[in-house]
Design an enzyme around this catalytic site. Structure first.
Site, PDB file in Angstrom:
ATOM      1  N   ASN A 198       0.825  -1.209   0.000  1.00 14.02           N
ATOM      2  CA  ASN A 198       0.000   0.000   0.000  1.00 14.02           C
ATOM      3  C   ASN A 198       0.858   1.257   0.000  1.00 14.02           C
ATOM      4  O   ASN A 198       0.580   2.223  -0.723  1.00 14.02           O
ATOM      5  CB  ASN A 198      -0.926   0.012   1.221  1.00 14.02           C
ATOM      6  CG  ASN A 198      -2.199  -0.787   1.004  1.00 14.02           C
ATOM      7  OD1 ASN A 198      -2.699  -0.880  -0.111  1.00 14.02           O
ATOM      8  ND2 ASN A 198      -2.711  -1.376   2.068  1.00 14.02           N
ATOM      9  N   GLU A 243      -6.274  -7.867   5.369  1.00 15.81           N
ATOM     10  CA  GLU A 243      -5.601  -8.715   4.378  1.00 15.81           C
ATOM     11  C   GLU A 243      -5.588 -10.172   4.832  1.00 15.81           C
ATOM     12  O   GLU A 243      -4.736 -10.957   4.420  1.00 15.81           O
ATOM     13  CB  GLU A 243      -4.173  -8.228   4.127  1.00 15.81           C
ATOM     14  CG  GLU A 243      -3.248  -8.271   5.340  1.00 15.81           C
ATOM     15  CD  GLU A 243      -3.251  -6.975   6.150  1.00 15.81           C
ATOM     16  OE1 GLU A 243      -2.289  -6.780   6.916  1.00 15.81           O
ATOM     17  OE2 GLU A 243      -4.193  -6.181   6.016  1.00 15.81           O
TER      18      GLU A 243
END
Length: 294
Positions: free
Chosen positions: A177, A212
């Site tokens: 990210n 995640e």
């Protein structure tokens, strides 16, 4: 409207059909009662033959009231059908098939009720699906997994069939990210979900349980088969391009457990799988950790 409210305040039968009968009776007998009172006042000019005529009139009025009630009762059939359909849908969620071959106001009412129930049923189904679906990946969420997994655990408890759980977490997802942006991170989650889903059977339960983190419930699956599947997924993720990133950028760590006889809920099963997942993380990531039954 004022007359209707005034009528509602008067003593009356509780059933709707009874109210219709009362209205028919009163409406048809007011002229007759008025005539009888007038005849009593004018008794001198009212002979025996006239009383016979009055009796015939009375019987005819009663017969007319009965016929009127039967006809009105038949006209109220759509109201009864709608009432029954609404009650059945509310209690059992059974979608009715109301008649649509009537062209009058009753037919319009039946058609609108049918369309409203169909739209309501579709809306409730979509809401239920949305409440149990991860909006990003399209797979089940933790709530969906909990309800479905409990059913499978109960079945495994009754049949003494094996059941396994695979918990896996993407490695260094925050770094992806930070380096490529959150849009790329979302694309990674979608790509991982698609890849894993393509490797599973229809009987397997697959859900995103965290940012995640993902979970797979494997009914009627031994620990060896579950470990083999986890290793295949681990190699597949690390060996291909996910979201157009180079192979090896997206990897995952896995924890695999088999349900113990004493485990009757999902939380204890996932707790053991989570411990193994973190063991895989601590041992270097991108690997599968498991343990034998105690």
């Amino acid at each position: 409207m004022k007359i209707y409210r005034l009528f509602n305040r008067l003593p009356r039968p509780r059933s709707f059909a009874g109210r219709v009968l009362l209205i028919c009776f009163v409406g048809t007998h007011i002229p007759l009662i008025t005539f009888a009172l007038w005849a009593l006042v004018k008794n001198q000019a009212f002979g025996r033959e006239n009383w016979a005529d009055l009796l015939v009139l009375l019987l005819a009025t009663l017969a007319g009231t009965a016929i009127t009630f039967v006809l009105v009762h038949g006209m109220l059939a759509p109201v009864r059908v709608v009432t029954q359909a609404l009650g059945d849908y509310r209690q059992n969620k059974n979608l009715p098939a109301l008649p649509r071959n009537l062209s009058d106001e009753a037919g319009t009412m039946l058609g609108q009720v049918q369309e409203t129930l169909e739209e309501l049923d579709l809306t409730l189904s979509n809401l239920a699906r949305a409440a149990e679906t991860d909006p990003l990946t399209g797979i089940g969420n933790r709530r969906w997994l909990a309800s479905r997994a409990e059913e499978q655990i109960d079945r495994a408890q009754r049949t003494q069939a094996p059941l396994c759980a695979i918990l896996f977490d993407l490695d260094r997802f925050k770094a992806i990210n930070d380096r490529y942006g959150h849009a790329k991170g979302d694309a990674v989650l979608v790509g991982v979900s698609r890849f894993v889903k393509g490797e599973l059977r229809s009987s397997h339960l697959f859900a995103r349980t965290g940012g995640e983190e993902f979970c797979i419930i494997l009914p009627k699956t031994s620990l060896d088969d579950a470990v083999a599947l986890a290793e295949r997924l681990q190699r597949g993720l690390s060996g291909q391009s996910i979201a157009r990133l180079d192979p090896g950028v997206v990897t995952a760590s896995f924890g695999v457990v088999e349900r113990e006889a004493k485990e009757k809920d999902l939380s204890s099963l996932l707790r053991r799988a989570d411990d193994l997942l973190y063991r895989a993380k601590n041992d270097g990531r991108n690997q599968v950790a498991t343990s034998t039954l105690a």
